[in-house]
Design a protein around this motif. Structure first.
Motif, mmCIF file in Angstrom:
data_model
loop_
_atom_site.group_PDB
_atom_site.id
_atom_site.type_symbol
_atom_site.label_atom_id
_atom_site.label_comp_id
_atom_site.label_asym_id
_atom_site.label_seq_id
_atom_site.Cartn_x
_atom_site.Cartn_y
_atom_site.Cartn_z
ATOM 1 N N ARG A 183 20.779 26.557 44.391
ATOM 2 C CA ARG A 183 20.354 25.628 45.530
ATOM 3 C C ARG A 183 20.429 24.203 45.240
ATOM 4 N N GLU A 184 20.507 23.744 43.712
ATOM 5 C CA GLU A 184 20.352 22.355 43.314
ATOM 6 C C GLU A 184 21.828 21.873 43.578
ATOM 7 N N LYS A 185 22.736 22.811 42.985
ATOM 8 C CA LYS A 185 24.180 22.343 42.989
ATOM 9 C C LYS A 185 24.928 22.529 44.340
ATOM 10 N N LYS A 186 24.245 23.241 45.046
ATOM 11 C CA LYS A 186 24.863 23.622 46.479
ATOM 12 C C LYS A 186 26.103 24.376 46.421
ATOM 13 N N CYS A 187 26.340 25.167 45.403
ATOM 14 C CA CYS A 187 27.408 26.072 45.046
ATOM 15 C C CYS A 187 27.097 27.240 44.758
ATOM 16 N N VAL A 188 28.217 28.281 45.032
ATOM 17 C CA VAL A 188 28.131 29.536 44.610
ATOM 18 C C VAL A 188 28.851 29.814 43.430
ATOM 19 N N ILE A 189 27.923 30.573 42.332
ATOM 20 C CA ILE A 189 28.642 30.723 41.205
ATOM 21 C C ILE A 189 28.955 32.144 41.152
ATOM 22 N N SER A 190 30.218 32.466 41.074
ATOM 23 C CA SER A 190 30.672 34.074 41.134
ATOM 24 C C SER A 190 30.229 34.855 39.927
ATOM 25 N N TYR A 191 29.911 35.894 40.320
ATOM 26 C CA TYR A 191 29.403 36.886 39.291
ATOM 27 C C TYR A 191 30.844 37.378 38.289
ATOM 28 N N ALA A 192 30.165 37.253 37.019
ATOM 29 C CA ALA A 192 31.259 37.901 36.042
ATOM 30 C C ALA A 192 30.670 38.706 34.959
ATOM 31 N N ASP A 193 30.977 39.957 34.935
ATOM 32 C CA ASP A 193 30.425 40.651 33.708
ATOM 33 C C ASP A 193 30.755 40.226 32.462
ATOM 34 N N THR A 194 29.891 39.648 31.604
ATOM 35 C CA THR A 194 30.162 39.087 30.241
ATOM 36 C C THR A 194 29.344 39.779 29.368
ATOM 37 N N GLU A 195 28.995 41.130 29.449
ATOM 38 C CA GLU A 195 28.289 41.807 28.475
ATOM 39 C C GLU A 195 28.532 41.586 27.057
ATOM 40 N N LYS A 196 29.735 41.487 26.816
ATOM 41 C CA LYS A 196 30.327 41.242 25.363
ATOM 42 C C LYS A 196 30.629 39.930 25.074
ATOM 43 N N GLY A 197 30.295 39.084 25.716
ATOM 44 C CA GLY A 197 30.948 37.675 25.406
ATOM 45 C C GLY A 197 29.491 36.909 24.653
ATOM 46 N N THR A 198 29.725 35.864 23.925
ATOM 47 C CA THR A 198 28.600 35.435 23.260
ATOM 48 C C THR A 198 27.824 34.087 24.028
ATOM 49 N N ARG A 199 28.679 34.013 25.109
ATOM 50 C CA ARG A 199 27.867 32.987 25.940
ATOM 51 C C ARG A 199 28.155 33.483 27.531
ATOM 52 N N GLU A 200 27.407 32.824 28.562
ATOM 53 C CA GLU A 200 27.745 33.261 29.812
ATOM 54 C C GLU A 200 29.258 33.187 30.122
ATOM 55 N N GLY A 201 30.030 33.990 30.881
ATOM 56 C CA GLY A 201 31.357 33.821 30.885
ATOM 57 C C GLY A 201 31.605 32.717 31.928
ATOM 58 N N THR A 202 33.100 32.529 31.761
ATOM 59 C CA THR A 202 33.626 31.446 32.583
ATOM 60 C C THR A 202 33.227 31.830 34.127
ATOM 61 N N VAL A 203 32.612 30.815 34.874
ATOM 62 C CA VAL A 203 32.179 30.966 36.209
ATOM 63 C C VAL A 203 33.109 30.143 37.071
ATOM 64 N N THR A 204 33.236 30.626 38.508
ATOM 65 C CA THR A 204 33.831 29.923 39.287
ATOM 66 C C THR A 204 32.820 29.401 40.293
ATOM 67 N N GLU A 205 32.785 28.090 40.465
ATOM 68 C CA GLU A 205 31.940 27.421 41.471
ATOM 69 C C GLU A 205 32.583 26.968 42.594
ATOM 70 N N ILE A 206 32.004 27.384 43.682
ATOM 71 C CA ILE A 206 32.445 27.021 45.080
ATOM 72 C C ILE A 206 31.399 26.360 45.668
ATOM 73 N N PRO A 207 31.678 25.238 46.214
ATOM 74 C CA PRO A 207 30.803 24.509 47.019
ATOM 75 C C PRO A 207 30.595 25.155 48.410
ATOM 76 N N ILE A 208 29.578 25.123 48.918
ATOM 77 C CA ILE A 208 28.948 25.927 49.899
ATOM 78 C C ILE A 208 29.777 25.561 51.402
ATOM 79 N N GLU A 209 30.176 24.367 51.204
ATOM 80 C CA GLU A 209 30.863 23.550 52.541
ATOM 81 C C GLU A 209 32.166 24.176 52.544
ATOM 82 N N ASP A 210 32.659 24.688 51.123
ATOM 83 C CA ASP A 210 34.112 25.321 51.330
ATOM 84 C C ASP A 210 34.035 26.663 51.849
#
Ligand code: G4P
Length: 531
Positions: A183-210
């Motif tokens: 809600r702050e960035k006004k964008c959608v962060i796509s879900y990525a299952d990164t159970e085995k990663g050491t950081r949150e996985g690379t996420v795709t951010e799509i502005p809500i206007e798009d």
């Protein structure tokens, strides 16, 4: 190490509250992972071993018949030094679980998205409200089918009576979980299952206007639903008012999945940004500021007999102000003695680390030769201050205690009083009779076994416990104004007194509590005893 002020300011001390199985352990593991305190290389195995170690420790404790440790974890993240206090559940739930909340400056509440608010969360939440500490909510397991998002928030608001402010908003759940809308960035962060990663996985951010991008990611139905919900949300939900958050009146909410490592780091960052530094604490001399004042601490928990051979106890203290140095002398205010705290340690599950220094916000465990009581204060030898006591929390199970061998009355009374003084049980007497009948009250039923075991093993006294039907206890807040003898209750109500002579009422059900209040105008009852 930086200077004392900097060290204190970067501390965040919080408790995690949840109902068993909501994902508290998993969330904590992810926090530790981001902080580098555990390594995910071979995490699945690592996780299993870590759990194994913890539960083994608990098994041993149970065998010895002592209360179960709530562990304290410390880790570093983004320049912060974070202390997490665990609040054990299931059969390990006890008064210690409540007391732990007295040592925290804020709370993280984990809720299972398919279940909403559950019993243990409700109980622990009451203590957070009493303390007016900020509460941050993580709604977990979005990778599984979840309840409707508005319903989940409604549930929190209605069940717990706290306003919520979602920081993000889930798009679908279970197999259809597509991510969250920030809600702050006004964008959608796509879900990525990164159970085995050491950081949150690379996420795709799509502005809500798009809108085209959004539709491509989520499909038309989910996109339409999201756009509609966001519009509703922006119109209806409370604004993020930091003052209200810090007063414990508004809970920021994040959605995610601890297991698949989604939304957790975002939550941690929001949390650290909004949570308070160690708070000033009330003492008889007024508020004690963590930075301005020299070392002081209070005991919030006593763990008996961790080492059977030595019958030792560990007193857990929350440092409220200044810096602790293992070499220095301190005053134990209630005991009137100046001393060195022996073997100060940081206790992490089954691991102990001897400490040389610690700061306001930190928790230390010290060897206790039997001198400390819950709520005691320690401070610099020249200082004179005493922290407000820790309240007594409402037991939910009661039993009458009978001795098998009445010849051993003295040992029996000594044992039961000492165990009560450590805070493992609460003892009550019939209101009008003498010492003869002792009623024991506990928060978790495991404490009955602990009592029986310890009386047999440490005091050589056998007892029989006769369960009583009461489940609700109330202290009389205005006992000075009320004639206890004249209180008219329901037929199932029982009048008792605690060891300090305070009058209390026991009830079988909440209905009787209400009836008694109706029948005695002016009577004020509370669920917390004054410490
Ligand atoms: P607790 O400390 O609050 O009691 O919960 P814990 O983290 O132990 O999690 C309880 C169960 O829920 C575990 O499964 C855990 O893997 C699972 N879980 C936690 N977070 C999530 C999540 O975000 N999504 C899903 N789908 N599951 C989650 P378990 O089968 O009981 O344990 P394990 O054998 O997998 O370790």
């Amino acid at each position: 190490m930086g200077n004392i002020t900097e060290e204190i300011k970067r501390r965040r001390t919080f408790a995690i509250i949840s109902h068993p199985d909501a994902g508290k352990t998993t969330l904590t593991e992810k926090f530790l992972l981001y902080g580098g305190a555990i390594n995910l290389a071979g995490s699945v195995k690592g996780k299993a071993t870590a759990r194994h170690a913890v539960s083994d420790w608990m098994e041993i404790e149970k065998e010895r018949g002592i209360s179960v440790t709530s562990s304290v974890l410390q880790f570093e993240y983004g320049g912060y030094c974070i202390n997490i206090l665990d609040t054990p559940g299931h059969q390990d739930f006890s008064e210690d679980t409540y007391r732990t909340l007295m040592a925290a400056d804020s709370a993280v509440m984990v809720i299972d998205a398919s279940k909403g608010v559950e019993a243990q969360t409700r109980k622990l939440f009451k203590v957070c409200v009493m303390r007016k500490i900020p509460i941050f909510t993580f709604i977990n397991k979005l990778d599984r089918d979840a309840n409707d998002t508005f319903d989940l928030l409604d549930d929190i608001e209605k069940e717990l009576g706290i306003a919520t402010c979602p920081l993000n908003w889930p798009i679908g759940s279970g197999k259809e979980f597509k991510g969250v809308y920030d809600r702050e960035k006004k964008c959608v962060i796509s879900y990525a299952d990164t159970e085995k990663g050491t950081r949150e996985g690379t996420v795709t951010e799509i502005p809500i206007e798009d809108e085209a991008g959004l539709r491509a990611l989520t499909g038309d139905a989910a996109a339409d639903k999201l756009l509609e919900e966001v519009e509703l949300l922006d119109g209806a939900s409370a604004e993020l008012d930091l003052e209200l958050v810090q007063a414990g009146e508004l809970s920021p909410v994040c959605f995610g999945s601890a297991l698949t490592n989604f939304g957790v780091e975002i939550f941690l960052q929001h949390f650290l940004h909004m949570a308070t530094t160690p708070l000033p604490r009330k003492a008889d001399i007024g508020l004690v500021d963590p930075v301005e004042n020299a070392f002081s601490a209070f005991v919030f928990k006593i763990q008996a007999n961790m080492n059977k051979a030595h019958r030792d106890r560990i007193a857990f203290m929350r440092i409220c102000s200044g810096k602790f140095d293992a070499q220095m002398e301190v005053r134990h205010v209630q005991g009137g003695k100046v001393m060195r705290l022996s073997q100060p340690q940081q206790i992490m599950a089954d691991e102990r680390k001897i400490l040389s220094e610690a700061y306001a916000g930190d928790i230390i465990g010290v060897f206790d030769p039997g001198i400390f009581s819950i709520g005691d204060t320690v401070c610099m030898p020249k200082e004179k201050l005493q922290y407000e006591g820790i309240p007594t929390f409402a037991p939910e199970h009661f039993a009458r205690v009978r001795q098998s061998d009445t010849m051993k009355r003295k040992q029996f009374v000594k044992g039961i009083e000492q165990i009560a003084q450590e805070g493992a049980i609460q003892i009550f007497q019939e209101f009008n009779t003498g010492l003869e009948e002792i009623i024991v009250g506990v928060v978790g039923v495991l404490q009955f076994d602990v009592l029986k075991y310890r009386l047999e093993n440490e005091y050589n006294v056998e007892i029989r416990l006769e369960n009583l039907p009461y489940e609700h206890i109330r202290w009389i807040e205005n006992k000075e104004e009320v004639d206890i003898g004249k209180i008219v209750g329901t037929s199932d109500m029982k009048k008792v007194k605690d060891m300090k002579g305070n009058p209390l009422l026991l009830f079988v059900n909440p209905w009787s509590v209400g009836m008694t209040l109706d029948r005695n105008k002016g009577l004020v009852l509370t669920e917390f005893g004054r410490g």
